[in-house]
Write an enzyme that holds these catalytic residues in place. Sequence first.
Site, mmCIF file in Angstrom:
data_model
loop_
_atom_site.group_PDB
_atom_site.id
_atom_site.type_symbol
_atom_site.label_atom_id
_atom_site.label_comp_id
_atom_site.label_asym_id
_atom_site.label_seq_id
_atom_site.Cartn_x
_atom_site.Cartn_y
_atom_site.Cartn_z
ATOM 1 N N ASP A 1 -4.437 -12.941 3.674
ATOM 2 C CA ASP A 1 -5.591 -12.434 4.387
ATOM 3 C C ASP A 1 -6.869 -12.726 3.529
ATOM 4 O O ASP A 1 -7.816 -12.421 4.127
ATOM 5 C CB ASP A 1 -5.301 -10.772 4.616
ATOM 6 C CG ASP A 1 -4.918 -10.081 3.581
ATOM 7 O OD1 ASP A 1 -4.626 -10.628 2.334
ATOM 8 O OD2 ASP A 1 -4.367 -8.769 3.830
ATOM 9 N N HIS B 1 0.929 -1.184 0.047
ATOM 10 C CA HIS B 1 0.113 -0.025 0.008
ATOM 11 C C HIS B 1 0.802 1.302 -0.013
ATOM 12 O O HIS B 1 0.368 2.445 -0.212
ATOM 13 C CB HIS B 1 -0.926 0.098 1.271
ATOM 14 C CG HIS B 1 -1.964 -1.063 1.166
ATOM 15 N ND1 HIS B 1 -2.867 -1.181 0.221
ATOM 16 C CD2 HIS B 1 -2.076 -1.977 2.148
ATOM 17 C CE1 HIS B 1 -3.656 -2.138 0.579
ATOM 18 N NE2 HIS B 1 -3.264 -2.775 1.623
ATOM 19 N N ASP C 1 -2.642 -10.911 -2.251
ATOM 20 C CA ASP C 1 -3.225 -10.151 -0.927
ATOM 21 C C ASP C 1 -4.729 -9.882 -1.104
ATOM 22 O O ASP C 1 -5.228 -9.681 -2.243
ATOM 23 C CB ASP C 1 -2.490 -8.955 -0.708
ATOM 24 C CG ASP C 1 -2.877 -8.469 0.863
ATOM 25 O OD1 ASP C 1 -2.086 -8.682 1.819
ATOM 26 O OD2 ASP C 1 -3.736 -7.601 0.925
ATOM 27 N N HIS D 1 -6.297 -7.358 -0.094
ATOM 28 C CA HIS D 1 -6.438 -5.772 -0.625
ATOM 29 C C HIS D 1 -5.784 -5.298 -2.032
ATOM 30 O O HIS D 1 -4.653 -5.955 -2.057
ATOM 31 C CB HIS D 1 -5.855 -5.030 0.436
ATOM 32 C CG HIS D 1 -6.493 -5.206 1.955
ATOM 33 N ND1 HIS D 1 -5.928 -6.237 2.786
ATOM 34 C CD2 HIS D 1 -7.543 -4.858 2.286
ATOM 35 C CE1 HIS D 1 -6.578 -6.164 3.936
ATOM 36 N NE2 HIS D 1 -7.602 -5.424 3.898
HETATM 37 ZN ZN LIG Z 1 -4.087 -7.300 2.851
#
Ligand SMILES: [Zn+2]
Length: 307
Positions: free
Chosen positions: A244, A126, A163, A165
Site C-alpha cells: 500500500d 496491526h 507496509d 502503515h
Molecule cells: Zn497497510
Amino acid sequence: MATAFITHAACMKHDMGGHHPECPERLAAIDDQIIAAGIASHLQHHEAPLATDAQLERAHDPEYIKAIRAVAPKHGLVHLDPDTAMNPASLEAALRAAGAGVLGVDLVMSGESENAFCSIRPPGHHATRNRSMGFCIFNNVAVAALHALEHHGLERVAIVDWDVHHGNGTEDIFSGDARVLMTGIFQHPFYPYSGTDDPAFNMKNVPLPAGSGSKQFREAMEHVCLPALNAFRPQMIFISAGFDAHVEDEMAMLRFVESDYAWATKHLAAIADEYADGRIVAMLEGGYALSALGRSVVQHLTVLAGL
Ligand SMILES: [Zn+2]
C-alpha cells in the site's frame, strides 16, 4: 526447491461489507496477475491450514482468542473496531491466514520449499497481543515467527515490514524480545501513529514523510534495514509484505513502484542466502489498488522464485 504460494478459498469469503478497501477482490487480483505474468505454474500451490489455538497463543492472550471465537457472527457483520469487522466466514479466514504462515515455516524448514508467499487476508500486523485493529484479527506474521522460534527451535528471526502503515501489533508482541529483529519502513505521521517514540532495542524503524518515493525507500533499506539484518544474522526472514506504499494506492501518500519491491526482495534474498539457507516467509499485509497490488506481488514472487 521452489517457492510455495499458500492461500485458501476461505480468505476470499471474509467480507467486511460495503466498499471496504480490504476486500476479497484483492486476492483475485493477485491470482489474475500471476497467471497473466506466466508465473503461476512455477509456484508450489498449497492450501492454508487452520492455525491451532496453541499456535495462536504464542502471540495472543488465550482470552483474546476466546473472545474472537465467541463474537464471530452466524449472520451479518460484527464490528471489532471502526475499521475491522467479521462476517460468518471471517473466523475461518483469520485462522487460515495465521495457519498459512505456520505452513510456510514448516515447508521452508523441511526444505520442501526454499521460501513461501502467503496470499491471505485478513492481514495481521496491526493485531496486538489482545486487540484487533486496522483490518487485522490475528497477527499472522507473529504467529509464524513464533512457530519458527518455539516449534522449530530457531534462535534469531527477523521481520521486515514494508507496509505503508507501521506494524504496531507486531511491535507490541516482540518489543524487547532479543530473538526477533523487526525493521520497518512506513509513512509517518500516519495511522496508527506509532513506531517513532522510543522503540525498543530490537525495533529498527524508518518513518518516511508523505510523498517519499523509490529513492527514500531504497536509502532507508540500504542505510538502516539491511545493515541491521546483517548485524543480526537472522536464521529466517519474515516479510510483512504490504503493497500500500505503491504510488497508485490511495490509502496513503508514499510513491513506491513495483520494481522497488523486486529490488528490496533481491536484497533480502541475498541476506537470507548468507545466514538463513535462503529461508524467507512473506505474508501479505495491505495493498488496496488492485492492479498495483497484483503487479507488485508478481515482482516480489518473480524474485523469490528466481524466475
Ligand atoms: Zn497497510
